[in-house]
Design an enzyme around this catalytic site. Sequence first.
Site, PDB file in Angstrom:
ATOM      1  N   ASP A   1       3.364 -14.647  12.041  1.00 34.86           N
ATOM      2  CA  ASP A   1       2.017 -15.047  11.641  1.00 34.86           C
ATOM      3  C   ASP A   1       1.095 -13.836  11.806  1.00 34.86           C
ATOM      4  OD1 ASP A   1      -0.549 -16.016  11.564  1.00 34.86           O
ATOM      5  OD2 ASP A   1      -0.132 -17.788  12.781  1.00 34.86           O
TER       6      ASP A   1
ATOM      7  N   HIS B   1      -1.856  10.689   0.670  1.00 36.47           N
ATOM      8  CA  HIS B   1      -1.983   9.318   0.158  1.00 36.47           C
ATOM      9  C   HIS B   1      -1.949   9.335  -1.374  1.00 36.47           C
ATOM     10  CE1 HIS B   1      -3.082   5.150   0.170  1.00 36.47           C
ATOM     11  NE2 HIS B   1      -4.199   5.377  -0.522  1.00 36.47           N
TER      12      HIS B   1
ATOM     13  N   GLU C   1       0.817  -1.217   0.000  1.00 40.76           N
ATOM     14  CA  GLU C   1       0.000   0.000   0.000  1.00 40.76           C
ATOM     15  C   GLU C   1       0.853   1.271   0.000  1.00 40.76           C
ATOM     16  OE1 GLU C   1      -2.972   0.168   3.081  1.00 40.76           O
ATOM     17  OE2 GLU C   1      -3.920   1.909   2.144  1.00 40.76           O
TER      18      GLU C   1
ATOM     19  N   LYS D   1      -7.578  -0.351  11.428  1.00 42.19           N
ATOM     20  CA  LYS D   1      -6.953  -0.770  10.154  1.00 42.19           C
ATOM     21  C   LYS D   1      -5.700   0.074   9.924  1.00 42.19           C
ATOM     22  CE  LYS D   1      -6.267  -0.742   5.510  1.00 42.19           C
ATOM     23  NZ  LYS D   1      -5.374   0.164   4.770  1.00 42.19           N
TER      24      LYS D   1
HETATM   25  P1  HMG Z   1       3.772  15.516   3.712  1.00 40.00           P
HETATM   26  O1  HMG Z   1       3.913  16.404   4.881  1.00 40.00           O
HETATM   27  O2  HMG Z   1       2.939  15.939   2.548  1.00 40.00           O
HETATM   28  O3  HMG Z   1       5.138  15.053   3.130  1.00 40.00           O
HETATM   29  O4  HMG Z   1       3.247  14.110   4.246  1.00 40.00           O
HETATM   30  P2  HMG Z   1       6.486  15.797   2.890  1.00 40.00           P
HETATM   31  O5  HMG Z   1       6.738  15.652   1.433  1.00 40.00           O
HETATM   32  O6  HMG Z   1       6.549  17.153   3.526  1.00 40.00           O
HETATM   33  O7  HMG Z   1       7.481  14.825   3.702  1.00 40.00           O
HETATM   34  C1  HMG Z   1       7.474  14.745   5.100  1.00 40.00           C
HETATM   35  C2  HMG Z   1       8.123  13.437   5.521  1.00 40.00           C
HETATM   36  O8  HMG Z   1       7.249  12.349   5.231  1.00 40.00           O
HETATM   37  C3  HMG Z   1       9.393  13.084   4.786  1.00 40.00           C
HETATM   38  O9  HMG Z   1      10.479  13.745   5.353  1.00 40.00           O
HETATM   39  C4  HMG Z   1       9.453  11.578   4.964  1.00 40.00           C
HETATM   40  O10 HMG Z   1       9.848  11.246   6.274  1.00 40.00           O
HETATM   41  C5  HMG Z   1       8.002  11.225   4.780  1.00 40.00           C
HETATM   42  P3  HMG Z   1      11.832  13.983   4.442  1.00 40.00           P
HETATM   43  O11 HMG Z   1      12.442  12.656   4.237  1.00 40.00           O
HETATM   44  O12 HMG Z   1      11.366  14.620   3.148  1.00 40.00           O
HETATM   45  O13 HMG Z   1      12.662  14.896   5.306  1.00 40.00           O
HETATM   46  N1  HMG Z   1       7.740  11.045   3.340  1.00 40.00           N
HETATM   47  C6  HMG Z   1       8.183  10.002   2.644  1.00 40.00           C
HETATM   48  N2  HMG Z   1       8.895   8.925   2.992  1.00 40.00           N
HETATM   49  C7  HMG Z   1       9.154   8.019   2.041  1.00 40.00           C
HETATM   50  N3  HMG Z   1       8.758   8.146   0.762  1.00 40.00           N
HETATM   51  C8  HMG Z   1       8.046   9.200   0.365  1.00 40.00           C
HETATM   52  C9  HMG Z   1       7.731  10.193   1.306  1.00 40.00           C
HETATM   53  N4  HMG Z   1       7.026  11.332   1.280  1.00 40.00           N
HETATM   54  C10 HMG Z   1       7.059  11.844   2.514  1.00 40.00           C
HETATM   55  N5  HMG Z   1       7.677   9.298  -0.904  1.00 40.00           N
HETATM   56  C11 HMG Z   1       2.629  11.830   4.207  1.00 40.00           C
HETATM   57  C12 HMG Z   1       3.065  13.041   3.371  1.00 40.00           C
HETATM   58  C13 HMG Z   1       2.260  10.695   3.246  1.00 40.00           C
HETATM   59  C14 HMG Z   1       3.780  11.378   5.072  1.00 40.00           C
HETATM   60  C15 HMG Z   1       1.434  12.279   5.097  1.00 40.00           C
HETATM   61  O14 HMG Z   1       0.449  12.844   4.293  1.00 40.00           O
HETATM   62  C16 HMG Z   1       0.825  11.130   5.865  1.00 40.00           C
HETATM   63  O15 HMG Z   1       1.374  10.671   6.829  1.00 40.00           O
HETATM   64  N6  HMG Z   1      -0.368  10.689   5.460  1.00 40.00           N
HETATM   65  C17 HMG Z   1      -1.046   9.529   6.028  1.00 40.00           C
HETATM   66  C18 HMG Z   1      -0.939   8.413   5.065  1.00 40.00           C
HETATM   67  C19 HMG Z   1      -1.532   7.120   5.550  1.00 40.00           C
HETATM   68  O16 HMG Z   1      -1.924   6.948   6.674  1.00 40.00           O
HETATM   69  N7  HMG Z   1      -1.558   6.175   4.631  1.00 40.00           N
HETATM   70  C20 HMG Z   1      -2.085   4.863   4.873  1.00 40.00           C
HETATM   71  C21 HMG Z   1      -3.123   4.549   3.848  1.00 40.00           C
HETATM   72  S1  HMG Z   1      -4.643   5.306   4.291  1.00 40.00           S
HETATM   73  C22 HMG Z   1      -5.287   4.125   5.377  1.00 40.00           C
HETATM   74  O17 HMG Z   1      -5.398   2.989   5.013  1.00 40.00           O
HETATM   75  C23 HMG Z   1      -5.459   4.403   6.823  1.00 40.00           C
HETATM   76  C24 HMG Z   1      -6.557   5.299   7.315  1.00 40.00           C
HETATM   77  O18 HMG Z   1      -7.822   4.992   6.773  1.00 40.00           O
HETATM   78  C25 HMG Z   1      -6.550   5.062   8.812  1.00 40.00           C
HETATM   79  C26 HMG Z   1      -7.514   5.909   9.561  1.00 40.00           C
HETATM   80  O19 HMG Z   1      -8.557   6.273   9.001  1.00 40.00           O
HETATM   81  O20 HMG Z   1      -7.213   6.180  10.753  1.00 40.00           O
HETATM   82  C27 HMG Z   1      -6.228   6.701   6.994  1.00 40.00           C
END
Ligand code: HMG
Length: 421
Positions: free
Chosen positions: A274, A373, A79, A258
Site C-alpha cells: 500500500d 534525466h 518515470e 520526492k
Molecule cells: P551517467 O553517469 O550519465 O550515466 O548517469 P552513464 O551512461 O555513465 O551510466 C552510468 C550507470 O548508470 C550505468 O552503468 C547504469 O548503472 C546506470 P553501466 O551499466 O553503463 O555500467 N544507467 C542506466 N541504467 C539503466 N538504463 C539506462 C542507464 N543509463 C545509465 N539507460 C544517470 C546517468 C541517469 C544514472 C544519472 O544522471 C543520475 O543518476 N541522475 C539522476 C536521475 C534522477 O534522479 N531521476 C529521477 C527523476 S528527477 C526527480 O524526480 C528527483 C529530483 O527532483 C529529486 C531531488 O531534487 O532531490 C531530482
Amino acid sequence: MKINWTGFSKKTPLERQKLISSLLTEEKQTLLRDNKQLALKTADQMAEHVLGTFSLPFSIAPDFLIDNKIYHVPMVTEEPSVVAAASFAAKLIKRSGGFTTTIHNRLMIGQVALYDLKDKKIAEQIISSHKEQLLSHANEAHPSILKRGGGARNIWTEEKEEFLIVYLSVDTQEAMGANMLNTMLEAIAPILEEITAGKSLMAILSNYATESLVTAECSVDLRFLSRNIEEAQQLAQKMELATHLAQVDTYRAATHNKGIFNGIDAVVLATGNDWRAIEAAGHSYATQGGLYRGLSNWFYDRKKQQVHGKLTLPMPIATKGGSIGLNPTVQLAHELLNSPSAKELASVIVSVGLAQNFAALKALIGTGIQEGHMKLQAKSLLLLVGATEKEATILLPRLLKEKHRNQETAQELLIDLRNQK
Ligand code: HMG
C-alpha cells in the site's frame, strides 16, 4: 548463479529476461516472457467497478549490497531515469562497502479517539488499570496473529484538546496489519466507552508508523564523486550543504523527499504494498519537530574521505496479505528478491530510497538533473510524438545534441527524418 550485469541497460527486455532467468522459477520466467497481466477475474476481486487492468513498466535495479547480502530489486515506475539512477547508485555504493540497516522496531499503531469525558485524568487511570484486559480483548478479536507469534503489545493514552486518545500497538508479523488493527480497535472501543463513560469518535489504525522505523546507511568513496580529488572534495561539501538546505527550506525538502520516494514507491508498488500508507508514514515522519524536513542526511567524513548517508523512515511493509498473494507479477517481484521477510524487505526499500537520493543529489550538485534525466526522457519524447522504435533509435543521438530537448524539437526531427525518405 553469478550474473554479469555489464551492458545490462543496452540489452532488450527479452535478453534481460534470459540473463536473470536463474533468479526465477520456470513458471515466473514464462509469466515474464508472455508479459502476462493480472487476470481480469482477479482484478475484479481486488477493486470495484473494474473495467480492465492497467500496466506500467516492471524493471530491475540489480546488485544492491545490503547487510552483506545481494538483492536484485524489482521496481515499477513510469518515470524515466529512476531505475537508471538507482542502479547507478547501487553500483557505487556496493563498491564502497554497501548498505547497513537497522530495524528499530516493527509494531503498528492504532487509535481510539474518546470524547465527551467528564474527567480525562480519571479516564486515563481507569484505562491504565484495565490494560491487561484490553490487550487480551484485542487479541481475542484476532486470535490467528497469536499463533504466528504476534499480537497486541501495548496500550497508552494521550490527552489532546477535547480528546483522550487511546493508542494500541500490535506486532503484525509479516502483514501490514491494517485489517488486524482495525478489528482489534473496533473490538476494544465499546469496552473503552463502557469503562470511561465516554464516547468513541472513531477506531482506526494510524499511518504515522513511528514504531516501525528502519534506518539505512551507506558510505561512498570520494573517488566516485569525481576522479579529480579537489573536485570530489568540493562535491562532498556540496552534498552536505544540499541536505542542510532540505532541513531548512520546505520547498526543497518536498522535492528532496520526492526523490527518495521515486525509489521507495517503485519497490512498494512492485511488491504489492500500500504505497499511500508508506507515503503517508514517510511524509508525516518528515514533520517531526514541527517543520517539514528532508528525510535523509549526507555527511562529509573528511578523515575517511567518504560521504556518509543516512535515512530513517517508518516502513510498515508486508510480505503477506492484501493483494500480495493475488497478483502474479507481485509474486514474481518477491521471488526476484528471494522471498524476503517483512523486516528484510523494509531494509531493502529504505536502502533503495537512500540510493535514489544519492543519485539525485549527485546529479543536482554536479552536472544538474537535466543532463542524465533528459538523456533518458529523450526517447520517451520521440515515442510520444509518434516515432516508431526504429525511428526513435535513429533520432535519439540527434535529439541529445539539441539545446532544447523538448517535444517540439522531437517533432521537428521526426518530420525531417520522414521527409528525407
Ligand atoms: P551517467 O553517469 O550519465 O550515466 O548517469 P552513464 O551512461 O555513465 O551510466 C552510468 C550507470 O548508470 C550505468 O552503468 C547504469 O548503472 C546506470 P553501466 O551499466 O553503463 O555500467 N544507467 C542506466 N541504467 C539503466 N538504463 C539506462 C542507464 N543509463 C545509465 N539507460 C544517470 C546517468 C541517469 C544514472 C544519472 O544522471 C543520475 O543518476 N541522475 C539522476 C536521475 C534522477 O534522479 N531521476 C529521477 C527523476 S528527477 C526527480 O524526480 C528527483 C529530483 O527532483 C529529486 C531531488 O531534487 O532531490 C531530482
